[in-house]
Each structure stands twice: as structure tokens, then as C-alpha cells.
Design an enzyme around this catalytic site. Structure first.
Site, short mmCIF file in Angstrom:
data_model
loop_
_atom_site.label_atom_id
_atom_site.label_comp_id
_atom_site.label_asym_id
_atom_site.label_seq_id
_atom_site.Cartn_x
_atom_site.Cartn_y
_atom_site.Cartn_z
CG ASN A 194 -0.41 0.70 2.41
OD1 ASN A 194 -0.48 1.93 2.50
ND2 ASN A 194 0.17 -0.06 3.33
CG PHE B 49 -0.60 9.24 6.90
CD1 PHE B 49 -0.54 7.88 7.16
CD2 PHE B 49 0.38 10.05 7.45
CE1 PHE B 49 0.48 7.34 7.95
CE2 PHE B 49 1.40 9.53 8.24
CZ PHE B 49 1.45 8.17 8.49
CB SER C 83 3.60 5.66 7.10
OG SER C 83 3.24 5.66 5.74
CG ASN D 31 3.13 4.57 1.73
OD1 ASN D 31 3.93 4.18 0.89
ND2 ASN D 31 2.37 3.76 2.44
CB THR D 32 4.28 10.53 5.03
OG1 THR D 32 2.89 10.19 4.95
CG2 THR D 32 4.43 12.02 5.32
CE LYS E 257 2.45 0.09 12.74
NZ LYS E 257 1.08 0.03 12.23
CG ASN F 132 4.05 1.12 9.53
OD1 ASN F 132 3.39 0.60 8.64
ND2 ASN F 132 3.72 2.29 10.06
C1 LIG Z 1 -3.73 -0.80 3.47
C2 LIG Z 1 -2.91 -0.57 4.68
C3 LIG Z 1 -2.93 0.68 5.31
C4 LIG Z 1 -2.17 0.91 6.44
N1 LIG Z 1 -2.24 2.12 7.05
C5 LIG Z 1 -1.55 2.33 8.20
C6 LIG Z 1 -1.68 3.54 8.91
O1 LIG Z 1 -2.42 4.45 8.52
N2 LIG Z 1 -0.95 3.70 10.05
C7 LIG Z 1 -0.13 2.71 10.54
O2 LIG Z 1 0.50 2.90 11.58
N3 LIG Z 1 -0.01 1.54 9.88
C8 LIG Z 1 -0.70 1.33 8.75
N4 LIG Z 1 -0.60 0.13 8.11
C9 LIG Z 1 0.32 -0.91 8.66
C10 LIG Z 1 -0.42 -1.89 9.56
O3 LIG Z 1 -0.95 -1.25 10.68
C11 LIG Z 1 0.50 -3.02 10.04
O4 LIG Z 1 1.45 -2.49 10.94
C12 LIG Z 1 1.24 -3.69 8.89
O5 LIG Z 1 0.37 -3.90 7.81
C13 LIG Z 1 1.84 -5.02 9.30
O6 LIG Z 1 0.87 -5.90 9.77
P1 LIG Z 1 0.18 -7.03 8.84
O7 LIG Z 1 1.28 -7.83 8.24
O8 LIG Z 1 -0.68 -7.80 9.82
O9 LIG Z 1 -0.62 -6.32 7.83
C14 LIG Z 1 -1.35 -0.13 6.97
C15 LIG Z 1 -1.34 -1.37 6.34
C16 LIG Z 1 -2.11 -1.61 5.22
C17 LIG Z 1 -2.06 -2.97 4.58
#
Ligand SMILES: Cc1cc2nc3c(=O)[nH]c(=O)nc-3n(C[C@H](O)[C@H](O)[C@H](O)COP(=O)(O)O)c2cc1C
Length: 347
Positions: free
Chosen positions: A117, A121, A182, A184-185, A220, A248
Site C-alpha cells: 500500500n 494517510f 509509514s 508513504n509520507t 510505531k 510497520n
Molecule cells: C492498506 C494498509 C494501510 C495501512 N495504514 C496504516 C496507517 O495508517 N498507520 C499505521 O500505523 N499503519 C498502517 N498500516 C500498517 C499496519 O498497521 C501493520 O502495521 C502492517 O500492515 C503489518 O501488519 P500485517 O502484516 O498484519 O498487515 C497499513 C497497512 C495496510 C495494509
């Protein structure tokens, strides 16, 4: 029940655009949570044994939470709580609303049970999130609010931007997650550097210390950190008494086919598991139980949740696993913990 999701529902949903599906899920959850009988029904079918744990002074009914990014505008929390989660981390919320990156920005790596992704934000801003959450409180589980930085805010202005967001959201969260990881910022992850992190978190901790209720903080972290940045983040956490969330998403594509190298963004799901676990293990060794830890990255079942708890996480979070394994994932994890006679360690 999870079998039905994997066999039928997932097939159907995976034929559709990922972001469209996500938006439809949030919209449906928003509508469903207004009907109390539906909430009760969902709670009934996802019910599992409770594993009460107290972490950072908060009582959780079990250690399995929803990771940030799923409910960015804090609008579907009542429905999501019904899925059996021990807690929900909502957001990431930024002070002002922002559209995020251009679409497409969300990709499924089906073969790898992963997601890339680069949402950036996208959210309706802190005031909107606060209004939504106010209507849903009180919730049956603790809520963490993830705060981040507006894309158009300079790095010099970042501490003020985070602090203002925190002030708007403070009354509505049980804990706060400071998202500096993140990918992406632009430059966000440079905030891991020792002094930069101190300048970012100190004003937030000072603000919280001056409130009637002092609430806990977690930072995080990214899985792609240099050793020295991980060490300084852990040292600061111990000094200041905040927890850490490891991790993350990753910018690495080492664990997926080369084809995905051209897709910018953060990789999550199964291929993140090993890297994320390695960082969690290192973090646990650095903080030695002095501050609470959450594990996030690659949990897809009971076994992968338990391994994070055994690596030193007090709590764990899931996101991609929910997409691939479905709404009974928490129940499946808790049933596994029960079978393995897991009990929260006395720390
Ligand atoms: C589509 C998407 C959007 C995410 N947006 C955020 C976010 O806004 N803030 C954040 O701290 N992590 C965000 N994450 C990261 C998740 O919170 C998580 O830490 C990460 O995906 C690893 O866990 P997983 O393997 O169970 O997905 C996002 C993940 C995905 C897939």
C-alpha cells in the site's frame, strides 16, 4: 467459519478492486453497527475465550488487536470491536484532512498473502475522526489512536503538527500510537533518529502529563531501521516510559518476487513476518521488559501470533491477516492460544 470466508467470500471479494472492497467493508460496518441486534449476532459468532491482560495500565480482554490503517477515520469501531479484538488501533489520523496518494495505491499479492500500500494517510482529519469516535463511545474494548503528520507539513513543523493532532484526539483514545514509520509520507521515517524522536515525543508526553488522565504512548517503528536508530529509539522509550510497536510495513522486496519491485509502498502480510519478528526480538532484547511492546507484521493464524508473544510482545496486531483469513481470525487465534494453554507472562 473461517473456512467459508476463505473458500467463497474471499474469492468473490478478490475479483474486485482492493480499495473499493475496503471502502465497502467500512461503509457496511458503519451501517451494521447502528443495529444493536447485528452487533450482538457478530459478537456471538466470533466469541472465544478471554485472555485478560493489563498492559501500560490498560485492561485488555485479550492481546489481539486491530492494527492501524484499517479504520482510518474512526468510524466503524463498534462493529470492529464485535469481531473479538482485544483492542483497536484507529487512524492514522492527521490534523487536517488529506486525500492521500493518487490511485491505484493498494495492491494484493495473492500468491504471497501480502499487500502493498501507498495510501499516504488518506483521512478526513482529526476533527472529523474525533466527532465520529465521540458518537461511538463508550466502546467495549480499549482504543488506541494512531497520529501522523500531514504531507504538506515540513519536517521542522512536524512536532507541532503531531501535538495539535494529539490535542484534538486526546479525550477519545485510551493510548496513542505515534506513527513515524509509514514509508508513504516523505521523510517521515527520518523521525526515528535519536534527537528528532526526542523533539517529537517530548511535547506530546508533556501535554499528556498535564492532563487529568495521563494516557500511555507507543511509538510505531519501521522494520527497515538501521541498528543505531533502533537502539536510540529503544533507549528513549526506556528513558521516557513509552512503549514500542514493532513493526510497520517494509520497503524491502526481498521476500517477494522481483516483479513487485516496481510497486512503491509498504509491504505487509506473510512476507513481512520474519523481518518484523527479527526487529521485535531485537527490540525486546534492548528494552528488557522495562516498557511495553506490541508486535505487528505477518500474523495470519494462532501460531504466528503466539510466536510474537513468545518473542516478547505484550500485545499483537493484525491487518493483512484479516484480509486473507477473514473476520474469524481473532477467534481462530484465541482458540489456538487456548489449545496451547497460553497465559500472559508475569512481567
Ligand atoms: C492498506 C494498509 C494501510 C495501512 N495504514 C496504516 C496507517 O495508517 N498507520 C499505521 O500505523 N499503519 C498502517 N498500516 C500498517 C499496519 O498497521 C501493520 O502495521 C502492517 O500492515 C503489518 O501488519 P500485517 O502484516 O498484519 O498487515 C497499513 C497497512 C495496510 C495494509
Amino acid at each position: 467459519m473461517g473456512f467459508l470466508y476463505r473458500k467463497f467470500v474471499r474469492k468473490l471479494l478478490f475479483n474486485l478492486n482492493p480499495e473499493l472492497v475496503h471502502d465497502a467493508v467500512i461503509k457496511s460496518a458503519r451501517a451494521a453497527q447502528r443495529v444493536e441486534i447485528l452487533n450482538a449476532l457478530v459478537r456471538l459468532v466470533t466469541k472465544a475465550k478471554d485472555f485478560p491482560v493489563t498492559v501500560a495500565g490498560i485492561k485488555f480482554r485479550n492481546p489481539v488487536g486491530l492494527a492501524a490503517g484499517f479504520d482510518k477515520n474512526c468510524e466503524a469501531a463498534r462493529f470492529l470491536a464485535g469481531l473479538g479484538f482485544g483492542f483497536l488501533e484507529l487512524g492514522t489520523v492527521t490534523l487536517r484532512p488529506q486525500p492521500g496518494n493518487p490511485k491505484p495505491r493498494l495492491f494484493r499479492l495473492r500468491e504471497d498473502k501480502a499487500i502493498i500500500n501507498r495510501m499516504g494517510f488518506n483521512n478526513a482529519g482529526a476533527w472529523d475522526a474525533a466527532r465520529s469516535l465521540e458518537k461511538l463511545l463508550p466502546l467495549p474494548v480499549p482504543v488506541g489512536i494512531s497520529v501522523g503528520k500531514n504531507a504538506d507539513c515540513s519536517m521542522e513543523e512536524a512536532p507541532k503538527n503531531y501535538l495539535e493532532t494529539l490535542k484534538v484526539m486526546y479525550d477519545f483514545g485510551d493510548y496513542f500510537a505515534v506513527n513515524i514509520s509509514s514509508p508513504n509520507t516523505l521523510q517521515l521515517r527520518s523521525l526515528h533518529g535519536g534527537e528528532k524522536l526526542r523533539r517529537l515525543v517530548e511535547p506530546m508526553l508533556d501535554f499528556a502529563a498535564g492532563q487529568k488522565k495521563v494516557k500511555p504512548f507507543f511509538v510505531k517503528i519501521a522494520p527497515d531501521l538501521e541498528e543505531k536508530d533502533l537502539e536510540s529509539a529503544a533507549a528513549l522509550a526506556v528513558e521516557k516510559g513509552f512503549g514500542l510497536i514493532a513493526t510497520n510495513t517494509t520497503v524491502s522486496r526481498d521476500a517477494v518476487p522481483a516483479y513487485w519491485r516496481s510497486y512503491e509502498g509498504g509491504l505487509s502480510g506473510k512476507p513481512l513476518r520474519e523481518l518484523s519478528n527479527a526487529v521485535l526480538g531485537k527490540t525486546a532484547a534492548l528494552v528488557k521488559g522495562r516498557v511495553p511492546l506490541m508486535g505487528s507484521g505477518g500474523i495470519s493464524d494462532g501460531k504466528t501470533a503466539l510466536e510474537k508473544l513468545q518473542l516478547g510482545a505484550d500485545l499483537v496486531q493484525v491487518y493483512s491477516g484479516l484480509v486473507y483469513e477473514g473476520p474469524f481470525l481473532v477467534k481462530e487465534i484465541l482458540e489456538y492460544l487456548e489449545r496451547r494453554h497460553w497465559a500472559p507472562p508475569r512481567r
